[in-house]
Design a protein around this motif. Structure first.
Motif, PDB file in Angstrom:
ATOM      1  N   LEU A 182       0.842  -1.127  -0.323  1.00  0.00           N
ATOM      2  CA  LEU A 182      -0.046   0.058  -0.125  1.00  0.00           C
ATOM      3  C   LEU A 182       0.816   1.347   0.073  1.00  0.00           C
ATOM      4  CD1 LEU A 182      -2.802   1.714   0.169  1.00  0.00           C
ATOM      5  CD2 LEU A 182      -2.268   1.331   2.667  1.00  0.00           C
ATOM      6  N   ILE A 183       0.811   2.191  -1.016  1.00  0.00           N
ATOM      7  CA  ILE A 183       1.502   3.425  -0.681  1.00  0.00           C
ATOM      8  C   ILE A 183       0.530   4.571  -0.623  1.00  0.00           C
ATOM      9  CG2 ILE A 183       2.702   5.078  -2.499  1.00  0.00           C
ATOM     10  CD1 ILE A 183       3.366   2.492  -4.215  1.00  0.00           C
ATOM     11  N   VAL A 184       0.890   5.385   0.236  1.00  0.00           N
ATOM     12  CA  VAL A 184       0.247   6.502   0.970  1.00  0.00           C
ATOM     13  C   VAL A 184       0.979   7.711   0.475  1.00  0.00           C
ATOM     14  CG1 VAL A 184      -0.843   7.599   2.848  1.00  0.00           C
ATOM     15  CG2 VAL A 184      -0.569   5.038   2.868  1.00  0.00           C
ATOM     16  N   PRO A 185       0.592   8.313  -0.579  1.00  0.00           N
ATOM     17  CA  PRO A 185       1.384   9.894  -1.026  1.00  0.00           C
ATOM     18  C   PRO A 185       0.680  10.835   0.158  1.00  0.00           C
ATOM     19  CG  PRO A 185      -0.421   9.118  -2.447  1.00  0.00           C
ATOM     20  CD  PRO A 185      -0.558   8.046  -1.397  1.00  0.00           C
ATOM     21  N   PRO A 186       1.538  12.026   0.040  1.00  0.00           N
ATOM     22  CA  PRO A 186       0.956  13.140   0.586  1.00  0.00           C
ATOM     23  C   PRO A 186      -0.152  13.619   0.034  1.00  0.00           C
ATOM     24  CG  PRO A 186       2.574  13.749  -0.766  1.00  0.00           C
ATOM     25  CD  PRO A 186       2.481  12.579  -0.790  1.00  0.00           C
ATOM     26  N   TRP A 187      -1.183  14.427   0.593  1.00  0.00           N
ATOM     27  CA  TRP A 187      -2.333  15.033  -0.021  1.00  0.00           C
ATOM     28  C   TRP A 187      -2.187  16.479  -0.274  1.00  0.00           C
ATOM     29  CZ3 TRP A 187      -2.461  12.602   4.752  1.00  0.00           C
ATOM     30  CH2 TRP A 187      -2.692  13.645   5.847  1.00  0.00           C
ATOM     31  N   ILE A 188      -0.912  16.951   0.003  1.00  0.00           N
ATOM     32  CA  ILE A 188      -0.544  18.455  -0.241  1.00  0.00           C
ATOM     33  C   ILE A 188      -0.118  18.441  -1.683  1.00  0.00           C
ATOM     34  CG2 ILE A 188       2.026  18.259   0.298  1.00  0.00           C
ATOM     35  CD1 ILE A 188       1.442  20.373   2.165  1.00  0.00           C
ATOM     36  N   ASN A 189       0.070  17.305  -2.359  1.00  0.00           N
ATOM     37  CA  ASN A 189       0.269  17.294  -3.547  1.00  0.00           C
ATOM     38  C   ASN A 189      -0.276  16.065  -4.360  1.00  0.00           C
ATOM     39  OD1 ASN A 189       2.691  16.016  -2.907  1.00  0.00           O
ATOM     40  ND2 ASN A 189       3.647  18.041  -2.997  1.00  0.00           N
ATOM     41  N   LYS A 190      -0.124  15.963  -5.781  1.00  0.00           N
ATOM     42  CA  LYS A 190      -0.765  14.732  -6.385  1.00  0.00           C
ATOM     43  C   LYS A 190       0.148  13.347  -6.261  1.00  0.00           C
ATOM     44  CE  LYS A 190      -4.489  16.965  -7.888  1.00  0.00           C
ATOM     45  NZ  LYS A 190      -4.537  17.386  -9.508  1.00  0.00           N
ATOM     46  N   PHE A 191      -0.390  12.485  -6.430  1.00  0.00           N
ATOM     47  CA  PHE A 191       0.408  11.152  -6.196  1.00  0.00           C
ATOM     48  C   PHE A 191       1.267  10.787  -7.557  1.00  0.00           C
ATOM     49  CE2 PHE A 191      -3.130   9.222  -8.939  1.00  0.00           C
ATOM     50  CZ  PHE A 191      -2.053   8.468  -9.667  1.00  0.00           C
ATOM     51  N   TYR A 192       1.051  11.517  -8.514  1.00  0.00           N
ATOM     52  CA  TYR A 192       1.613  10.868  -9.627  1.00  0.00           C
ATOM     53  C   TYR A 192       3.129  11.293  -9.767  1.00  0.00           C
ATOM     54  CZ  TYR A 192       0.241  15.350 -11.922  1.00  0.00           C
ATOM     55  OH  TYR A 192       0.060  16.452 -12.567  1.00  0.00           O
ATOM     56  N   ILE A 193       3.999  11.854  -8.685  1.00  0.00           N
ATOM     57  CA  ILE A 193       5.122  12.074  -8.595  1.00  0.00           C
ATOM     58  C   ILE A 193       5.694  10.743  -8.535  1.00  0.00           C
ATOM     59  CG2 ILE A 193       5.194  12.259  -6.212  1.00  0.00           C
ATOM     60  CD1 ILE A 193       7.523  14.109  -8.808  1.00  0.00           C
ATOM     61  N   LEU A 194       4.952   9.733  -8.097  1.00  0.00           N
ATOM     62  CA  LEU A 194       5.521   8.521  -8.161  1.00  0.00           C
ATOM     63  C   LEU A 194       5.407   7.646  -9.278  1.00  0.00           C
ATOM     64  CD1 LEU A 194       4.190   7.743  -4.517  1.00  0.00           C
ATOM     65  CD2 LEU A 194       6.720   7.877  -5.096  1.00  0.00           C
ATOM     66  N   ASP A 195       4.603   8.279 -10.414  1.00  0.00           N
ATOM     67  CA  ASP A 195       4.294   7.451 -11.745  1.00  0.00           C
ATOM     68  C   ASP A 195       4.306   8.634 -12.763  1.00  0.00           C
ATOM     69  OD1 ASP A 195       3.400   5.518 -13.379  1.00  0.00           O
ATOM     70  OD2 ASP A 195       1.255   5.808 -13.002  1.00  0.00           O
ATOM     71  N   LEU A 196       5.392   9.261 -12.906  1.00  0.00           N
ATOM     72  CA  LEU A 196       5.597  10.318 -14.080  1.00  0.00           C
ATOM     73  C   LEU A 196       5.604   9.450 -15.176  1.00  0.00           C
ATOM     74  CD1 LEU A 196       7.972  12.969 -12.548  1.00  0.00           C
ATOM     75  CD2 LEU A 196       5.523  13.481 -12.818  1.00  0.00           C
ATOM     76  N   GLY A 197       6.453   8.768 -15.272  1.00  0.00           N
ATOM     77  CA  GLY A 197       6.787   7.969 -16.558  1.00  0.00           C
ATOM     78  C   GLY A 197       7.319   6.758 -16.523  1.00  0.00           C
ATOM     79  N   PRO A 198       7.206   5.738 -17.531  1.00  0.00           N
ATOM     80  CA  PRO A 198       7.819   4.540 -17.261  1.00  0.00           C
ATOM     81  C   PRO A 198       9.078   4.363 -16.721  1.00  0.00           C
ATOM     82  CG  PRO A 198       6.527   4.450 -19.379  1.00  0.00           C
ATOM     83  CD  PRO A 198       6.708   6.057 -18.975  1.00  0.00           C
ATOM     84  N   LYS A 199      10.071   5.204 -17.302  1.00  0.00           N
ATOM     85  CA  LYS A 199      11.491   5.062 -16.845  1.00  0.00           C
ATOM     86  C   LYS A 199      11.702   5.518 -15.496  1.00  0.00           C
ATOM     87  CE  LYS A 199      13.263   5.610 -21.868  1.00  0.00           C
ATOM     88  NZ  LYS A 199      14.261   6.499 -22.237  1.00  0.00           N
ATOM     89  N   ASN A 200      10.798   6.358 -14.885  1.00  0.00           N
ATOM     90  CA  ASN A 200      11.115   6.877 -13.562  1.00  0.00           C
ATOM     91  C   ASN A 200       9.887   6.756 -12.615  1.00  0.00           C
ATOM     92  OD1 ASN A 200       9.746   8.887 -14.579  1.00  0.00           O
ATOM     93  ND2 ASN A 200      10.731  10.464 -14.237  1.00  0.00           N
ATOM     94  N   SER A 201       9.160   5.860 -12.818  1.00  0.00           N
ATOM     95  CA  SER A 201       8.037   5.559 -12.107  1.00  0.00           C
ATOM     96  C   SER A 201       8.217   4.593 -11.002  1.00  0.00           C
ATOM     97  CB  SER A 201       6.797   4.833 -12.953  1.00  0.00           C
ATOM     98  OG  SER A 201       5.707   4.463 -12.213  1.00  0.00           O
ATOM     99  N   PHE A 202       8.279   4.967  -9.584  1.00  0.00           N
ATOM    100  CA  PHE A 202       8.375   3.927  -8.588  1.00  0.00           C
ATOM    101  C   PHE A 202       7.227   2.976  -8.687  1.00  0.00           C
ATOM    102  CE2 PHE A 202       7.593   2.199  -4.441  1.00  0.00           C
ATOM    103  CZ  PHE A 202       9.249   2.156  -3.945  1.00  0.00           C
ATOM    104  N   VAL A 203       6.091   3.388  -9.364  1.00  0.00           N
ATOM    105  CA  VAL A 203       4.732   2.468  -9.096  1.00  0.00           C
ATOM    106  C   VAL A 203       5.029   1.306 -10.066  1.00  0.00           C
ATOM    107  CG1 VAL A 203       2.297   2.146  -9.781  1.00  0.00           C
ATOM    108  CG2 VAL A 203       3.219   4.325  -8.297  1.00  0.00           C
ATOM    109  N   LYS A 204       5.573   1.587 -11.320  1.00  0.00           N
ATOM    110  CA  LYS A 204       5.832   0.780 -12.146  1.00  0.00           C
ATOM    111  C   LYS A 204       6.994  -0.271 -11.887  1.00  0.00           C
ATOM    112  CE  LYS A 204       6.787  -0.291 -17.083  1.00  0.00           C
ATOM    113  NZ  LYS A 204       7.691  -1.323 -16.856  1.00  0.00           N
ATOM    114  N   TRP A 205       7.839   0.164 -11.460  1.00  0.00           N
ATOM    115  CA  TRP A 205       8.942  -0.468 -10.884  1.00  0.00           C
ATOM    116  C   TRP A 205       8.643  -1.499  -9.624  1.00  0.00           C
ATOM    117  CZ3 TRP A 205      11.579  -0.690  -6.255  1.00  0.00           C
ATOM    118  CH2 TRP A 205      12.802  -1.545  -6.114  1.00  0.00           C
TER     119      TRP A 205
END
Length: 606
Positions: free
Chosen positions: A264-287
């Motif tokens: 389970l990933i809990v991002p901050p609500w002070i900004n959007k979660f997709y900093i963890l999923d910007l693109g395939p090469k730097n996505s922590f989620v995809k990794w």
């Protein structure tokens, strides 16, 4: 065409031929600007009438800070005179060195910019004697102003911090690079284009004022170049559950088998979660998905006035606790590993303390990215945290029901003003260029609001009074929160150059929990220190299996490791992830998929 003489008596710096502006095109552009200006004035008047002129920091507090500094300085005129005399002595050294250089001598500069100062990278700042003189004069004045302001006697620590911060904002704003006549690159562009760059820049400024409804919102990237689910936040998955505060995403597996315990990933609500999923090469989620984890992620709502009464404990009950229940309904698994980022980590650790009090051990490990649990030394953000400023914020939130995302965004941008404010002022307004398409800056511009009640609780109980570190200092959903009762293994990841969550403050978390800990110090800052893909060779990270009370002592015994910390974390969590089981597709009979990832909550823009 005019001749090739440099303007204003400047020495020849191989300037291009001067172009005269096209008078008809200039008239058309100015006519359009005039029309847009009329609309802008109307928007500004309406914004003022609706109370939309709230600013963080408050101009009155800034003025009062400088007034107190001036009063203290005038109380010791001898010290001020000494500072002035020292400045003039050094200034004469700059002047003499520049004069000798103009006569053809090779002279070393009296003052140099810092190695990481990007403002003076144009070769003209070194090769041209006049611009070199301007540069050195500014650097000397900036240093003198800063030293004088920060050496004021008789002020308390918080006031001294405000003086230092606001003084730095002032000297950064006054840099010669920020003005057309003292920026060689802008002068060159102006001569080449016949002033078209300045006309385009004025149009860009009006566009930004229009977007900000009378307040300047500097555009950092091409806002039309990205679309969530198309070229950012593209990892496939489904929304499998939601509450008024969040949607729960489950990502589609890419391996035939997955670890038994979901992640389970809990991002901050002070900004959007997709900093963890910007693109395939730097996505922590995809990794993480590719490593064989069943990944769930909370996507927080961008709240409006209807959610004004949502409190911090609502983010517990309708956020993390609700997500744990939904994961059980989707996968049949009661136990999970959890990751949280920044403010999300504060919530995750509060959740662990809540569950510990309930003798509930569903979370088998916790990983906290750049998370503060002890707010005693919050870094430069402390400048904005005192009773007067919190009262102003609360008054504004009481009227609107929330704090605008732009208010928080402006604060974070001020922490790195030269990179996140003035570089774009130069590019957009002086050079008249459009900003490049950059996914990270698109995310940075995608601000979120803060519910009034929650944000007030967070500011007062965390930043102002530092109650989370105290056993029973805060109570959530009727349960006193005591971090000492957390026996779950915790992995703390911090970043050495983090200005938002200073690493020495985050390190204090290792001393507050009652279970085994692992602390890793990554390179770079709040974002790059975390989003450092496994294939990256940048930054490196430091480790030390001993955890003394002092962060400096920990660092003195730390070992440097090359590359990304991601594989290191994978080895740590693998022992806690359980055996391998067949991969799980998103959703279940109890929680059927509601929509495709990234969901609709994240698409709500302000």
């Amino acid at each position: 065409m005019a001749d090739n003489k440099p303007p204003f008596g400047l020495p020849n710096v191989n300037l291009p031929n001067v172009s005269l502006p096209d008078s008809q095109r200039l008239a058309e552009n100015l006519s359009k600007i005039a029309e847009r200006s009329q609309s802008l004035v109307q928007d500004f008047v309406e914004s003022q009438a609706s109370g939309g002129n709230f600013q963080v920091p408050d101009p009155g507090i800034v003025a009062k800070t400088f007034a107190e500094m001036t009063q203290r300085l005038m109380a010791d005129p001898g010290k001020l005179v000494q500072a002035q005399m020292s400045f003039w002595q050094e200034y004469m050294n700059v002047w003499q060195a520049s004069a000798r250089r103009m006569m053809g001598e090779q002279v070393d500069p009296v003052v140099k910019p810092a190695a990481d100062d990007k403002r003076f990278k144009d070769e003209a700042w070194v090769e041209n004697a006049v611009f070199d003189f301007i540069k050195q004069s500014y650097l000397l004045a900036a240093r003198t102003i800063h030293q004088t302001a920060t050496s004021v006697d008789g002020v308390d620590e918080k006031t001294a911090g405000r003086i230092e911060f606001y003084t730095r904002q002032f000297v950064d704003a006054m840099a010669p690079t920020n003005f057309a006549l003292t920026n060689p690159r802008v002068l060159k562009e102006t001569l080449e284009s016949g002033g078209e760059n300045l006309v385009r820049g004025l149009g860009n400024m009006l566009d930004d004022l229009k977007r900000g409804k009378g307040q300047l919102r500097v555009k950092m990237t091409d806002l039309e170049a990205f679309e969530l689910g198309k070229n950012v936040a593209t990892t496939p998955g489904k929304v499998v559950f939601q509450t008024p505060l969040m949607q729960l995403l489950q990502y589609t597996p890419t391996t035939e088998e997955v670890h038994k315990r979901p992640l389970l990933i809990v991002p901050p609500w002070i900004n959007k979660f997709y900093i963890l999923d910007l693109g395939p090469k730097n996505s922590f989620v995809k990794w993480a998905v590719d490593q064989g984890f069943t990944v769930f992620l909370i996507s927080w709502v961008n709240p409006d006035a209807a959610l004004a009464e949502k409190d911090f404990e609502d983010y517990l009950t309708d956020g993390t606790l609700a997500a744990l229940d939904a994961i059980r309904d989707v996968t049949g698994e009661k136990e999970v590993n959890a990751i949280a980022y920044c403010l999300g980590g504060t919530l995750l650790m509060s959740t662990l303390a809540y569950l510990a009090a309930k003798r509930d051990n569903r979370i088998k490990s916790a990983t906290c990215f750049t998370t503060m649990l002890d707010f005693g030394e919050p870094g430069e953000l402390e400048v904005f945290i005192d009773e007067e400023q919190i009262q102003l914020i609360e008054k504004h939130m009481a009227e609107k029901g929330y704090l605008e995302g732009t208010s928080m965004s402006n604060v974070f941008n001020m922490l790195r003003a030269n990179d996140l404010i003035w570089s774009f002022v130069i590019n957009n307004y002086l050079l008249g260029k459009d900003p490049m398409a950059f996914d990270l800056l698109y995310w940075n511009s995608d601000s979120t609001r803060m519910p009034a009640k929650m944000h007030s609780f967070y500011l007062r109980n965390m930043y102002q009074h530092n109650k989370l570190r105290e056993p029973g200092g805060i109570t959530l959903a009727g349960v006193p929160i005591d971090l000492r009762k957390v026996k779950t293994p915790v992995f703390f990841l911090s970043a050495k150059e983090d200005h938002i969550a200073p690493w020495k403050s985050t390190y204090r978390g290792t001393q507050l929990v009652g279970g085994p800990v692992k602390f890793v110090l990554g390179g770079s800052g709040h974002i790059a220190g975390v989003i450092n893909p496994a294939t990256s060779k940048k930054y490196g990270f430091q480790t030390n299996d001993s955890y003394p009370a002092s962060a400096d002592e920990w660092l003195a015994g730390a070992q440097q490791n090359e590359g990304s910390w991601w594989p290191y974390w994978r080895e740590w969590v693998r022992e806690l992830a359980g055996e391998m089981v067949p991969a799980r597709q998103p959703g279940s009979d109890k929680c059927p998929p509601l929509e495709d990832a990234p969901g609709s909550f994240v698409k709500i823009r302000i």
